[in-house]
Design a protein around this motif. Structure first.
Motif, mmCIF file in Angstrom:
data_model
loop_
_atom_site.group_PDB
_atom_site.id
_atom_site.type_symbol
_atom_site.label_atom_id
_atom_site.label_comp_id
_atom_site.label_asym_id
_atom_site.label_seq_id
_atom_site.Cartn_x
_atom_site.Cartn_y
_atom_site.Cartn_z
ATOM 1 N N ALA A 171 0.852 -1.388 0.431
ATOM 2 C CA ALA A 171 -0.125 0.212 -0.392
ATOM 3 C C ALA A 171 0.958 1.606 0.192
ATOM 4 C CB ALA A 171 -0.780 0.316 0.867
ATOM 5 N N THR A 174 3.093 1.707 -3.324
ATOM 6 C CA THR A 174 2.255 1.768 -4.435
ATOM 7 C C THR A 174 1.365 3.276 -4.257
ATOM 8 O OG1 THR A 174 0.955 -0.175 -4.572
ATOM 9 C CG2 THR A 174 -0.341 1.547 -5.771
ATOM 10 N N VAL A 178 2.626 6.709 -6.471
ATOM 11 C CA VAL A 178 1.238 6.961 -7.357
ATOM 12 C C VAL A 178 1.408 8.663 -7.095
ATOM 13 C CG1 VAL A 178 -1.130 7.184 -8.182
ATOM 14 C CG2 VAL A 178 -0.237 5.024 -8.216
ATOM 15 N N LEU A 234 -8.096 6.660 -10.522
ATOM 16 C CA LEU A 234 -7.366 5.495 -9.559
ATOM 17 C C LEU A 234 -6.077 6.510 -8.514
ATOM 18 C CD1 LEU A 234 -4.367 4.506 -12.464
ATOM 19 C CD2 LEU A 234 -6.318 2.795 -11.863
ATOM 20 N N PRO A 237 -9.544 6.085 -5.515
ATOM 21 C CA PRO A 237 -10.014 4.365 -4.383
ATOM 22 C C PRO A 237 -7.893 4.153 -3.230
ATOM 23 C CG PRO A 237 -9.812 3.958 -6.678
ATOM 24 C CD PRO A 237 -9.608 5.725 -6.311
ATOM 25 N N LEU A 238 -7.315 4.991 -3.738
ATOM 26 C CA LEU A 238 -6.094 4.613 -3.560
ATOM 27 C C LEU A 238 -6.000 5.569 -1.719
ATOM 28 C CD1 LEU A 238 -3.607 2.823 -3.935
ATOM 29 C CD2 LEU A 238 -2.509 4.988 -4.265
ATOM 30 N N SER A 241 -7.705 3.207 0.445
ATOM 31 C CA SER A 241 -7.379 2.378 0.210
ATOM 32 C C SER A 241 -6.184 2.573 1.900
ATOM 33 C CB SER A 241 -7.249 1.208 -0.491
ATOM 34 O OG SER A 241 -5.498 1.637 -0.914
ATOM 35 N N VAL A 242 -5.233 3.177 1.482
ATOM 36 C CA VAL A 242 -4.230 2.877 2.345
ATOM 37 C C VAL A 242 -4.326 2.866 4.406
ATOM 38 C CG1 VAL A 242 -1.968 4.719 2.542
ATOM 39 C CG2 VAL A 242 -2.752 3.589 0.322
#
Lengths: 457, 1017, 181
Positions: A171, A174, A178, A234, A237-238, A241-242
């Motif tokens: 996570a 990424t 990103v 993108l 949601p990232l 999520s993290v």
């Protein structure tokens, strides 16, 4: 002050997210001048020097840590996680505002984002860097950190993908990648601008290389916007999520006070909360230091204040539900833990966090407060402290009071814990200072676009 | 913050320091070390010498603690000898039938014996390639029955202790054995002329037949010489009690498995005293109830200080020592034939008790035991004897035999006599064989001063200690694992003590020294011992000798029972020290009774330099590295004691106790006070053995020397203690301060009645274990453990056994105060009910080896995983040290190497390590493995002859050591196995099963047998 | 072919003051039949790309593929590790405890998709390209400030030095420049 207020009230109606009287040229020149021509303010040198001292402190304590071992920290059994994890979560949380502002607000077509998203993104990157240090340093054998990554290992063993720590690794890395791409892609046109404004040879060359030969072709712009939009789609949601994954570090564990489904949502809210607090903490001095009141207007500050208020309320709700469920569950361990938080040896931390995170920010209901940079600055600081305390209470108190009373213990940071923590703050500020010195802290081309849209209607 | 590491580098003149070091001759040199330790230059030198420890060093483990980390900086001492891990020259006989010589990698077991506190424990010592590594009990030995106590387990660390004395020294200067023997010869010559007028020999209580024989022959040769015996924790009052009762000294032999009712008068018989291991075994045998049926014995404990015995008693009555005497007297009055029916009944409150106990004993005539403790005054012993006789227990539950001591004498009297002679200047040659009288002699006998008056004084001891310092000569003694000797079990059974390794530091045994006195210097101990037994044995000596060595016991040496008749006991008023009369004199408002006891872990101080025992939490207080003054909660309140919990470590680690000033018999000392639930009000217990000045790097300076309060007339208890609270506080390293179960059903217990009504009371609380995932199937072996909490007496033997077997490092006091001790197996202790006299529970906690282990799923690198036999395994070299597993372990049995704890430096300690267990380094997690190395060894054997591992073939270190057989390990897939049966029993329950961890280690609930007509007060 | 055009100008460039003017000019040029035209602006302008006749955008497809690869690859990585490569009992969980594989799968989906987006963008735009003929125009540096440029390339079949210049003059730009090659 008074006329400031009037300004804002005016802002309410015609909502200038950029002060009138600007042209493409003026915007371009004013912002790029900060990097290229204007003399660096004395404050900058001062701030940089101070924060760099802290970086040195960080280096010293890391060296000592590697030589001696994590035993120099206060951690023990049962409280085997201390400052390191608290700071990790805290920094990651701060890192959330940037991407949120750039991505989510972009998707929501929030024009006011455009003058703050650039350095908010930078802040994200630097915060994640600081955060990333801790999981690495807190290892008993840090030099084997790469065992958490899947790689063709001669030992034939791979990470254990059921562990939330591995999820963290993915996570966070990424998220960093990103965010970095997002930030860099956003920079390309402005790097081109700097390339064309720069008069000296080296900056010209350097910015030119970084700009990769951007020339603003219509087709490029077209693809560029698609790409930017997709990245935003993108990243959104990232972002969510993290911190969800970070909260899994706790919720997957069965420690009372960790094992709770409320964590993911209120961790995310908390992250945004602290993130915006940090943006304010940085934006307010910056706009003063560089006289950017035209671009970072009271409108921006006010909006961010409102976001803080909203997320703050979500966080408060989280605390409430935590208390409620631990009582309603009838689980003796959970119940005792709640009791321990409120009345146990760490009660002062718990109450302090409620004051900092819930009580003080209520002042944001008042317009006068939301539009007073000073007040906002102070509240932002409070929230930063409060969020740190929250993580401390979650990590330490839960471990200190788990299942077997025989193994209850307590924890307190040693001077090395504090050294590493302040060290990372220094690192963060240093990077921030370097950034505002070398790169446009406000997205120039987006400001131009903004002006264009403004003038159209 | 007290934890703040101090990293500052000290300026240093290395050259100067080197010069200084060279300047020091050997003996001086050792003392020099201690001094050097005081200055920065020395620190710096160490830094240079041991880069690896530098880290731990700079981390502000305080300097002494760091030195304590088991012999750091040893090389400084220029220790050469420790490389010599060779077998002794003489032939010694392995326990198991095996070809002579070693199969490499295959351990051999040798039978020998460990003499402690007046009796021997038979041992089988495991030797790897000539290095004794692990001590087990000898099943054939009556005082061991396969079990061992913490002292025996830890004695192997003393063998390898780098601080042991390594040189003969004279007046502080290094000398040689030859020089010593020459000097000795001279003196002996002188003595021969005058029949040994000036010759005195001071030993501890001698139970070695050979040694006794040697001493007798010396006395025969020097008629005017005298032999004195003294031990600080000797069993003088047992002897005196017997004399009082029977007119002669006989040793009582108890059989607890035959007793239905046991009354312990200040007797911690389960963990102190010659046969405590056997007694614990027999006692536990009568405490096991299964399947809702079965009878239990009932134990009443009347005691002042909380002890392990009291903690497992069905009824416990805390009384001041003086009250115990009264109680004993009153009980004798009720039951005994004694002439003192009319004695005034004891302190109010215990009256009801007296009735109940008396009635219970009456109802169990011939099936009961009244036992008085080693420290109880003679009168109490006499009363106990009288009662037992009156109840007709003699011959059934008790028999009397001749004593194991070769010459039973009253130690203190004997010492007094010696002192008188020295003062009279009659002593010219004094040989002190073992012991440490200068440190342990009563405070009113300034033994060190007296020694200076003796022209030729010799001290033979393992350490260059306080006594050695004030003797003319110090000669290093050989450890019992290094030397030939013999000894006796409490019932007289003799054992040949055979060495497993040649003396590491060139020490000699008492036998060898004494034979020099008899004019035969350099005669090997082997010959001496062998010669003695040759004279004893009839028939083929070779086979006798070989068999005796092999079995570890000598057949037919147990004493026969003697018929004795107890006389009526006189009233306690005649007893010195503890008589109520003296109490009254000393009774002032805040006056208390003082109770002296040998320390539960370092005993009388002889184990002070043993890191394992120092770091071993005391059975009930869980204090490590220190001794404290124990007082009851009520007394503490009266004194205004307010202990505080440290911010790091907290309940597990640092507790700040109030320093108090003890004033007793005109002497003062300051020590921390500790609140001990269940302690008798109006009394305070102080533990002997701490506060050593010359113990070695581990022991020196730990705790507080209570010998400085102890007087010859009242060695164990007396009135007249005044305690004054001071403002100061003292950080105590305590591994469990929170002793309340917080209403969680961790240890489940019931009274026998209740248990009979519904046998599955423990099960009721179990939770269903649904799971979304299908569980793993364990087809082959499935290892599991069951721990019987009614049997466990919390004696700590298992903890040390585990430490010895698994190379568990010692971390030092500072690290313990940070909550970082490394024991894989801990014994949790919980209290229930009234703090003034709580019910106590012991719960040994090894790894639970959960089938659904929470620790495993959270490990990011798969360093802890599950074997297909159900073991929760740690892969040390895969561990990166996230410590997530420990956080997620609800039982908190995982231990982490926060710093470099294991000692990779000290040569002699390398010899100690079990070669089958990895020595862990910094930054990795570790925990109980169910002794996987033993499992694998057994599996290999089984596979070689193509069979399954038999039940009981594998015994984990803790299980093997446990005297109460509370720990059972085995294959739960094998329905017939012992452990499977226990797990099927209604008492079996799992800890925290509601978490669905499916622990492989389960517990059998505690069942106690209270007397129905004795309401808890 | 390129060799032949080496010494000829790259194209003709017109400068405009406003985005609107640029869009208008671009539309006219396209209407005129020019195909090899490009427009340069300091910020994205709606409709400009369409004006110069740009329609198909591959980027979304690339990102979609990237996402799919990340998702499947991510899950398979974990499945392979725990079921094939090193199957071992961890905490009594089944080898394929897929619910616990979701987070990593998700993160890898995002990661690969994002990388696809950025590198796709660069690839399609032919970046990095430090040198480009249009940079030879002195005033082109204003393209990143406040000026808007239209360039008709000489590669265009309809390109003719004279005619095209005349046509551009007809757009009454702020200025006309030859773009050297």
């Amino acid at each position: 002050m008074a006329n400031e207020i009037d300004k804002t009230l005016a802002a309410e109606e015609i909502a200038p997210v950029i002060e009138p009287g600007h042209t493409y040229a003026s915007i371009t020149d004013k912002i790029s001048a900060i990097v290229l021509t204007r003399p660096t303010p004395r404050l900058w040198y001062l701030g940089f020097a101070l924060s760099f001292l802290l970086v040195l402190l960080l280096l010293v304590s890391c060296t000592y840590l590697l030589v001696v071992g994590v035993g120099i920290w206060g951690i023990n059994i049962p409280v085997a996680w201390g400052f390191a994890i608290v700071n990790f979560v805290w920094w990651i949380g701060i890192g959330h505002a940037g991407t949120l502002i750039s991505a989510i607000l972009l998707l929501m077509r929030q024009k006011w984002r455009q003058s703050i998203n650039r350095f908010a993104e930078a802040m994200t990157l630097f915060a994640v860097m600081c955060a990333g240090l801790f999981p690495l340093l807190h290892l008993g054998r840090p030099w084997y950190f790469y065992w958490l990554f899947p790689y063709p290992s001669t030992m034939g063993v791979q990470p254990q993908f059921r562990s939330p720590l591995v999820w963290d690794v993915f996570a966070v890395s990424t998220y960093f990648t990103v965010s970095f791409l997002f930030w860099y892609v956003g920079l390309i046109p402005d790097l081109a601008t700097l390339r064309d404004r720069a008069r000296k040879r080296f900056p010209r060359f350097a910015y030119g290389m970084l700009a990769m030969g951007w020339r603003g072709s219509a087709i490029h712009w077209h693809r560029y916007e698609t790409a930017y939009l997709l990245l935003a789609g993108l990243a959104t949601p990232l972002v969510v999520s993290v911190h969800t994954v970070v909260s899994f570090d706790f919720t997957i564990g069965l420690v009372p006070g960790w094992h709770s489904t409320i964590f993911p949502p209120y961790f995310v809210a908390g992250a945004i909360y602290s993130g915006f607090a940090m943006v304010l903490t940085l934006a307010i001095p910056l706009r003063k230091m560089y006289g950017l009141e035209d671009f970072i207007t009271l409108r921006h500050l006010k909006n961010m204040g409102e976001v803080m208020l909203a997320t703050g309320m979500i966080v408060a709700y989280g605390y409430m539900m935590e208390g409620f469920t631990s009582w309603y569950s009838g689980n003796p361990f959970e119940r005792y833990l709640m009791f321990a938080r409120m009345r146990g040896p760490y009660h002062y931390m718990f109450w302090a966090l409620l004051v900092f995170n819930v009580l003080i920010p209520q002042a944001l209901w008042i317009l006068r407060v939301r539009t007073s940079p000073l007040a906002l600055f102070i509240i932002a600081i409070c929230v930063n402290i409060g969020m740190w305390l929250e993580r401390y209470v979650i990590v330490v108190v839960s471990l200190a009071r788990d299942f077997l009373p025989s193994s209850w213990g307590m924890y307190s940071g040693t001077m090395w814990d504090y050294a590493v923590f302040t060290g990372t703050i220094g690192l963060f500020l240093t990077l921030m200072f370097v950034f505002v010195r070398l790169l446009p802290m406000i997205s120039i081309f987006e400001m131009r676009g903004l002006l264009h849209d403004e003038t159209e209607n | 913050m007290s934890d703040d590491p101090k990293g500052e580098i000290h300026s240093l003149d290395l050259a100067g320091l080197r010069k200084r070091l060279e300047g020091l001759a050997g003996e001086r040199y050792w003392r020099g070390l201690e001094e050097l330790a005081g200055n920065d230059a020395f620190e710096e030198l160490l830094r240079k010498e041991f880069p690896q420890q530098t880290s731990a060093w700079a981390n502000g483990l305080d300097r002494r603690d760091f030195l304590k980390l088991m012999g750091a900086s040893l090389a400084l001492a220029g220790l050469g000898g420790c490389g010599r891990a060779a077998p002794p020259d003489e032939k010694i006989v392995p326990y198991v039938k095996q070809p002579e010589g070693w199969v490499p990698g295959k351990p051999l077991f040798y039978a020998t014996a460990f003499t402690h506190n007046g009796a021997a424990t038979g041992l089988l010592v495991r030797s790897h390639e000539g290095r004794p590594v692990k001590i087990e009990g000898n099943p054939a030995h009556p005082d061991s029955l396969g079990a061992t106590d913490a002292f025996a387990q830890a004695s192997i660390l003393t063998l390898y202790d780098p601080d042991r004395s390594q040189v003969v020294s004279s007046g502080g200067a290094i000398s040689t054995w030859n020089a010593f023997f020459t000097a000795l010869d001279g003196e002996i010559e002188g003595q021969r002329l005058n029949g040994g007028t000036g010759l005195r020999i001071l030993t501890e209580h001698v139970i070695s037949p050979t040694l006794a024989d040697q001493l007798r022959s010396i006395l025969a040769r020097f008629p005017r010489a005298k032999w004195h015996q003294y031990e600080p924790a000797g069993r003088d009052s047992v002897r005196a009690g017997a004399r009082l009762a029977f007119g002669e000294y006989v040793a009582p032999q108890y059989r607890f498995d035959a007793a239905d009712v046991i009354v312990a008068l200040d007797a911690d018989f389960l963990s102190c005293g010659g046969a405590s291991l056997r007694w614990a075994r027999e006692f536990a045998a009568r405490r096991r109830v299964r399947g809702g049926k079965g009878e239990m014995s009932r134990l009443y404990a009347i005691e002042s200080t909380p002890t392990t015995t009291g903690s497992v008693a069905d009824h416990r009555l805390p009384l001041r020592p003086s009250e115990i005497s009264l109680f004993a007297g009153a009980l004798a009055g009720r039951l005994g034939p004694s002439a003192n029916e009319a004695r005034k009944s004891p302190a109010t409150g215990s009256a009801q008790w007296l009735e109940a106990v008396a009635r219970d004993l009456q109802n169990h005539r011939g099936r009961s035991i009244v036992i008085a403790g080693d420290a109880a005054p003679p009168f109490v012993h006499a009363s106990a004897h009288a009662i037992n006789q009156a109840l007709g227990n003699v011959g059934i539950t008790i028999s009397y035999t001749q004593p194991v001591e070769a010459e039973p004498v009253d130690g203190i009297e004997s010492l007094r006599e010696l002192v008188k002679d020295i003062e009279a200047g009659q002593v010219s040659v004094l040989m002190i064989i073992g012991g440490n009288p200068v440190f342990t002699a009563p405070a009113d006998i300034r033994f060190d001063r007296l020694l200076s008056r003796v022209a030729f004084s010799v001290h033979l001891s393992l350490y260059d200690d306080e006594t050695s310092a004030s003797c003319r000569w110090h000669v290093p003694e050989a450890h019992y694992l290094e030397a030939w000797s013999d000894t006796r079990a409490s019932n007289g059974t003799a054992t040949i003590v055979q060495p497993l390794i040649a003396p590491l530091y060139g020490g000699k045994s008492a036998h060898e020294l004494l034979s020099a006195v008899r004019g035969q210097p350099g005669r090997p101990g082997y010959e001496i011992v062998r010669d003695y037994w040759q004279r004893q044995s009839r028939g083929d000596f070779e086979s006798f000798w070989r068999k005796s060595l092999h079995d570890g016991v000598i057949e037919g040496t147990a004493f026969a029972a003697k018929a004795v008749k107890a006389k009526p006991v006189s009233s306690p008023e005649s007893q010195a020290g503890n008589s109520p009369a003296t109490n009254k004199n000393a009774e002032t408002r805040e006056s208390l009774e003082i109770i002296f006891r040998p320390d539960p872990t370092i005993f009388d101080g002889r184990f002070a330099n043993n890191g394992w025992l120092q770091e071993l939490p005391k059975p009930l207080t869980k204090i490590t590295w220190d001794n404290a003054v124990l007082v009851s909660p009520a007394t503490a309140e009266r004194l205004g004691l307010t202990p505080k919990i440290g911010t790091t470590g907290g309940e597990r680690g640092r507790v700040f106790a109030d320093m108090v000033e003890l004033t007793y018999a005109g002497r003062k000392i300051r020590a921390p006070a500790w609140i001990a639930p269940g302690h008798a009000d109006g009394a305070a217990t102080v533990y002997l053995g701490y506060g050593r000045a010359r113990a070695g790097r581990v022991g020196t300076g730990t705790g507080f020397n209570m010998y400085t309060l102890r007087t010859a007339d009242a060695p164990w208890q007396s009135a007249g203690l005044v305690i004054q609270k001071t403002e100061a506080q003292y950080a105590i390293a305590c591994t469990q301060y929170h002793h309340n179960m917080e209403g969680r059903d961790l240890v489940r217990s019931a009274a026998l009645e209740e248990y009979r009504k519904h046998p599955d009371f423990a099960r009721d609380k179990d939770h269903p274990a649904e799971t979304l995932y299908p569980g793993f199937q364990y087809a082959g072996y499935a290892w599991g453990m069951a721990i019987d909490t009614s049997a466990c007496i919390g004696c700590n033997a298992c903890v040390i056994a585990c430490q010895a077997e698994n190379n568990i490092p010692v971390v030092g006091k500072t690290e313990v105060t940070r909550g970082r001790e490394m024991h894989w197996l801990r014994i949790d202790r919980y209290y229930k009910g009234d703090p003034n006299n709580p019910e106590t529970f012991h719960q040994p906690l090894p790894c639970m080896h959960c089938e659904q282990a929470p620790c495993e799923i959270v490990c990011p690198v798969g360093a802890t995983t599950h074997s297909d036999e159900g073991l929760n395994e740690m892969t040390y070299n895969r561990c990166v040290g996230t410590r997530y597993c420990s956080n997620n372990c609800p039982y908190k049995v995982r231990r982490f190497n926060f710093l470099q704890y294991s000692d990779f430096e000290t040569p002699s300690l390398k010899l100690l390590h079990n070669p089958n267990v990895t020595v862990r380094s910094r930054g990795v997690m570790e925990k109980c493995t169910y002794c996987v190395q033993r499992i694998n060894a057994a599996r290999i054997d089984a596979e070689k002859d193509d069979r399954r591992v038999r039940d009981g073939e594998i015994r984990t270190a803790c299980q093997a050591a446990c005297p109460a057989e509370a720990i059972v390990f085995g294959d739960i897939n094998d329905r017939s196995s012992n452990v499977a049966k226990l797990k099927a029993d209604s008492l079996n329950y799992g800890l925290l099963t509601e978490l669905n961890t499916r622990p492989r280690t389960t517990y059998l609930a505690t069942v106690r047998n209270p007397n129905p007509d004795l309401k808890k007060t | 072919m390129a060799g032949v055009k080496r010494n000829i100008v790259y194209g003709l460039m017109a400068e405009f003051a406003t985005p609107e003017a640029l869009v208008a000019a671009a539309e006219r040029a396209r209407a005129e039949g020019y195909r090899r035209i490009d427009a340069y602006s300091p910020f994205p302008i709606d409709g400009l790309a369409e004006a110069i006749g740009f329609h198909r955008n591959l980027l979304p497809l690339i990102v979609l593929i990237g996402g799919a690869v990340g998702c499947l690859g991510g899950f398979y990585l974990q499945y392979w590790v725990h079921v094939f490569d090193y199957p071992i009992n961890v905490g009594g969980r089944p080898l394929n405890s897929w619910p616990m594989f979701i987070p990593v799968t998700f993160e890898l989906t995002i990661l690969v998709a994002a990388l696809a987006a950025v590198f796709g963008l660069l690839a399609l735009n032919g970046l990095p390209m430090p040198y480009h003929p249009v940079f030879n125009v002195e005033r082109f540096e204003l393209a990143t400030r406040n000026r808007f440029f239209l360039c008709i390339e000489s590669r265009d079949v309809k390109f003719d030095a004279e005619a095209t210049r005349r046509f551009i003059e007809g757009l009454n730009p702020e200025g006309i420049y030859d773009v050297e090659n």
